[in-house]
Design a protein around this motif. Structure first.
Motif, PDB file in Angstrom:
ATOM      1  N   ILE A   1      -5.400  -0.385  -8.661  1.00  0.00           N
ATOM      2  CA  ILE A   1      -5.885  -0.999  -7.526  1.00  0.00           C
ATOM      3  C   ILE A   1      -7.470  -1.490  -7.609  1.00  0.00           C
TER       4      ILE A   1
ATOM      5  N   ILE B   1       0.120   2.481  -0.006  1.00  0.00           N
ATOM      6  CA  ILE B   1       0.576   3.337  -1.267  1.00  0.00           C
ATOM      7  C   ILE B   1       1.647   4.001  -0.706  1.00  0.00           C
TER       8      ILE B   1
ATOM      9  N   VAL C   1       3.414   0.619  -4.482  1.00  0.00           N
ATOM     10  CA  VAL C   1       2.350   0.047  -3.422  1.00  0.00           C
ATOM     11  C   VAL C   1       2.930  -1.192  -2.796  1.00  0.00           C
TER      12      VAL C   1
ATOM     13  N   CYS D   1      -3.237   4.457  -9.432  1.00  0.00           N
ATOM     14  CA  CYS D   1      -4.802   4.857  -9.456  1.00  0.00           C
ATOM     15  C   CYS D   1      -5.617   3.889  -8.772  1.00  0.00           C
ATOM     16  N   LEU D   2      -6.331   4.375  -7.895  1.00  0.00           N
ATOM     17  CA  LEU D   2      -7.058   3.676  -6.731  1.00  0.00           C
ATOM     18  C   LEU D   2      -8.528   3.424  -7.238  1.00  0.00           C
TER      19      LEU D   2
ATOM     20  N   SER E   1     -11.089   2.301  -0.990  1.00  0.00           N
ATOM     21  CA  SER E   1     -10.166   3.424  -1.394  1.00  0.00           C
ATOM     22  C   SER E   1      -9.936   4.409  -0.354  1.00  0.00           C
TER      23      SER E   1
ATOM     24  N   LEU F   1      -7.393   2.754   1.900  1.00  0.00           N
ATOM     25  CA  LEU F   1      -5.991   2.540   1.520  1.00  0.00           C
ATOM     26  C   LEU F   1      -5.255   3.919   1.833  1.00  0.00           C
TER      27      LEU F   1
ATOM     28  N   ILE G   1      -8.013   8.749  -8.278  1.00  0.00           N
ATOM     29  CA  ILE G   1      -9.131   7.856  -7.887  1.00  0.00           C
ATOM     30  C   ILE G   1      -9.826   7.600  -9.055  1.00  0.00           C
TER      31      ILE G   1
END
Ligand SMILES: Cc1cc2nc3c(=O)[nH]c(=O)nc-3n(C[C@H](O)[C@H](O)[C@H](O)COP(=O)(O)OP(=O)(O)OC[C@H]3O[C@@H](n4cnc5c(N)ncnc54)[C@H](O)[C@@H]3O)c2cc1C
Ligand code: SF4
Lengths: 174, 523
Positions: free
Chosen positions: B16, B237, B248, B266-267, B274, B277, B485
């Motif tokens: 993302i 998510i 997602v 993976c954000l 971040s 979300l 992350i």
């Protein structure tokens, strides 16, 4: 705003003879504001001409640059001369005139010295009207490409190939 | 060679955001043969599209969806709806960034140990250190073409740098040079050499500056393993009963809600989006949001201690000509509590054009004190201060349930107040910056307040123990094994240096880890 040598068919002499002083701008009859030297003229559509002249003076007093001509201040505030904005702006300008009267002037435009007009503005600095005009000028005035050369700012350089051969390191006084 | 993957393909890694973290991770994984769908809220703009005009460019690239602010920082008053200056576009904020690429100093990985207890600060050591990061930094520098690393020469100094350098030397500073910049400085390399056009902040029209928009993203796409879906705004998510993420939900370019399945998510949406979300993905199983068993999601927001010093001289400088930020003094970056604060700061050259200078020199100011400053614009030099700020639990990003964005999703509120250490450091930096310019004849100086945040860090921080933070040493969330992350929000502490080189180095390292864990069947 229209930039004209001879606004709307008036000769410069006729224009001056019909004008009543309004700050650095002249109100020329109903709905018509012009520079004393007639290099620019603006016909208002929704704001009263004297109110518009007051607004232009207010804009200059907020961000005074003596080398920027009135036409750029006109361009910065003419967006308020619309059906939507006019009544609130008129009310704000009436409050400005009332504040001027409270300090012993006939109107805002009658205060001849900048320091007196600034003193009037300081008194209404927190008002939504003042903040709207000031905030709008930050982009309305300084984002006009026409004023950039007055500050020496050159704008984009990509079209000229950047400054790699045009003086990015030409300082000579250090 | 786009690689369109099916919405039901649950073997893909979904990333993302395509900025410094996400764009790098996407390419690195694609190069290793991992199938990646990168979802990017913004559109795609390339050097031909960039506009060298400050406000027009801002309108083209900046993230202007609503956000709210609180706390005693001046940004909350002057720019209440714009806490950060970041980008919504393929390439993320690497389109805007200036390119300063510095490694953390060794002690900065261990701030809690080095600085000891600092009242009100939520300091923590990173679970990784300089030795471990060294090879990843080297890979990042090579990828980005950082000057003064490898065999890459420094950039030439522009007018703004020459004033800055003369002032620094007059004060006895030793570590003064044109910076370590991810900007092409010679003909050896894939990118065009910097043409000194200025406007580095508006997207480099020559492509001389590294940006994932035209390096990582197309390189990844060329492998056939990466599909970038632009104008795809992730809303939530999803997870299963086992507590693993499964995909997602996102709004596509037409505003329709879509669901993309995933093996791993993976954000990398930068430090506001971040945590937003994670919080917006709350469920009955995770009522406080995903990966938030520590309660640390959104906390410890850091923005670097910043400020600027501008000065007017009696002769022209024309600081806007040439590279925006190629100049640095590093002497004050050291750890030296005798100055009255822990942590250090860098001084870097900076220039703004007239439109931004009018907005940022002294927001809200008017009258001749302000306008005569701008009248001196041609004779002005400028520098930016960037130093380590203290993480504080109460400096945090939360959901503002009263304000919704265009998709009906709650927006973030950003609460920030300076720590006394930040204030002491800023006061010191203003004094030094002013002294530099006065040493070379400044007639007037302007200690300018921080802009809306360009460096946004810490809101999903990395920690050894699950109770102290959100992710482990790999950027993997402590709570959910297949949720990572990958952006600046994983920073445990901010260090004095501009963050992007570290974000990129961490992303390269994370890609290596994810690919090997996938190969082992662990995730
Ligand atoms: C003017 C300026 C100058 C800078 N100069 C420097 C510098 O010289 N050196 C330095 O180190 N750093 C610099 N920075 C900071 C640097 O750009 C950032 O630290 C870095 O880009 C952050 O990387 P990131 O991956 O965390 O986020 P970003 O690069 O911001 O990428 C995040 C991406 O995620 C996307 N996204 C967010 N939410 C969603 C969602 N829900 N769905 C889909 N996509 C989403 C965004 O649109 C964006 O593209 C500068 C920043 C600015 C603004
Ligand atoms: S100065 Fe150099 S790096 Fe900056 S925008 Fe111009 S060419 Fe690109």
């Amino acid at each position: 705003m229209e930039r004209t040598e001879r606004p709307r068919g008036l000769t410069r002499r006729q224009l001056l003879s019909r004008a009543t002083a309004a700050g650095t701008a002249f109100v020329v009859g109903a709905g018509f504001v012009a520079a004393p030297n007639a290099v620019w003229a603006y016909e208002t559509t929704h704001l009263d001409a004297r109110a518009f002249a007051t607004l232009v003076q207010m804009a200059r007093d907020i961000y005074p640059h003596d080398r920027i001509p009135d036409e750029n201040y006109v361009a910065a505030v003419k967006g308020y001369d619309t059906a939507d904005a006019a009544s609130a702006i008129t009310a704000g300008l009436a409050a400005l005139d009332a504040a001027a009267q409270g300090k012993g002037f006939g109107s805002y435009l009658d205060a001849g010295w900048e320091r007196d007009r600034v003193d009037i503005l300081r008194g209404m600095e927190e008002s939504a009207f003042f903040q709207q005009i000031r905030g709008g000028l930050v982009t309305g005035l300084y984002n006009q490409k026409a004023v950039w050369p007055i500050f020496g700012y050159e704008g984009e350089s990509f079209s000229k190939g950047g400054y790699i051969d045009r003086g990015f390191d030409d300082i000579n006084w250090l | 060679m786009a690689a369109p993957f099916d919405l039901n393909d649950d073997s893909v890694v979904v990333i993302i955001g395509t900025g410094a973290g996400g764009g790098t991770l996407a390419n690195e994984l694609a190069q290793k043969g991992v199938k990646v769908v990168a979802l990017e809220a913004g559109g795609r703009y390339l050097p031909d599209d960039y506009i060298n005009d400050e406000w027009e460019s801002f309108g083209q690239l900046a993230w202007v969806d609503p956000r709210t602010t609180s706390g005693d920082w001046r940004v909350a008053k002057d720019f209440s709806g714009l806490p950060a200056w970041i980008v919504k576009a393929v390439g993320g904020t690497t389109t805007h960034w200036a390119g300063a690429s510095l490694r953390f100093q060794e002690h900065e990985w261990k701030a809690a140990t080095t600085y000891g207890a600092v009242q009100g600060a939520n300091l923590l050591d990173w679970p990784i250190d300089a030795a471990e990061m060294d090879p990843w930094y080297t890979k990042a520098e090579d990828k980005m073409g950082v000057t003064r690393t490898g065999n890459r020469p420094g950039l030439p100094g522009n007018n703004n740098f020459k004033v800055f350098e003369a002032g620094a030397k007059a004060l006895g500073y030793k570590e003064v040079h044109t910076g370590r910049m991810a900007i092409q400085s010679s003909d050896e390399g894939d990118r065009v050499t910097c043409q000194q056009t200025g406007f580095c902040f508006q997207g480099c029209k020559w492509g001389a500056k590294w940006s994932t928009a035209y390096t990582e993203v197309p390189a990844g796409e060329a492998t056939g393993n990466l599909e970038v879906r632009e104008r795809a705004h992730v809303a939530r998510i999803l997870h299963n009963e086992a507590g693993k993420v499964t995909g997602v939900e996102y709004f596509d370019a037409d505003g329709h809600l879509q669901m993309q399945k995933a093996r791993i998510v993976c954000l990398a949406g930068n430090s506001f989006e971040s945590p937003r979300l994670l919080l917006n993905s709350a469920s009955s199983m995770f009522p406080d949001g995903l990966a938030n068993s520590s309660g640390q999601v959104g906390r410890n927001y850091m923005r670097h201690m910043t400020g600027s010093v501008y000065a007017v001289f009696d002769k022209p400088v024309r600081m806007w000509r040439g590279t925006t930020m190629a100049g640095i003094v590093q002497d004050e970056a050291r750890y030296d509590p005798s100055r009255g604060f822990v942590g250090g700061y860098e001084l870097e050259t900076l220039s703004l054009g007239i439109p931004f200078m009018a907005a940022f020199l002294d927001p809200g100011a008017w009258g001749r004190e302000f306008t005569t400053a701008l009248d001196g614009y041609e004779n002005m030099a400028g520098m930016w201060i960037v130093g380590e700020d203290m993480p504080q639990e109460t400096n945090r990003v939360t959901l503002n349930m009263d304000v919704k964005d265009q998709h009906g999703l709650p927006v973030v509120n950003v609460n920030f107040s300076d720590h006394p250490n930040d204030k002491a450091m800023r006061a010191h930096a203003y004094k030094q910056g002013i002294a530099m310019y006065e040493a070379v004849g400044a007639t007037r100086v302007f200690p300018t307040p921080p802009y809306p945040s360009t460096h946004n860090l810490g809101t999903n921080r990395m920690s050894e123990n699950a109770r102290d933070g959100v992710v482990n040493r790999w950027g993997q969330t402590h709570d959910i094994a297949n949720l990572f992350i990958s952006d600046g929000s994983q920073f445990t502490t901010g260090a004095a240096e501009n963050p992007t080189l570290t974000i990129v180095a961490l992303a390269i390292r994370q890609a290596d880890h994810i690919a090997s864990e996938m190969a082992k069947g662990n995730i």
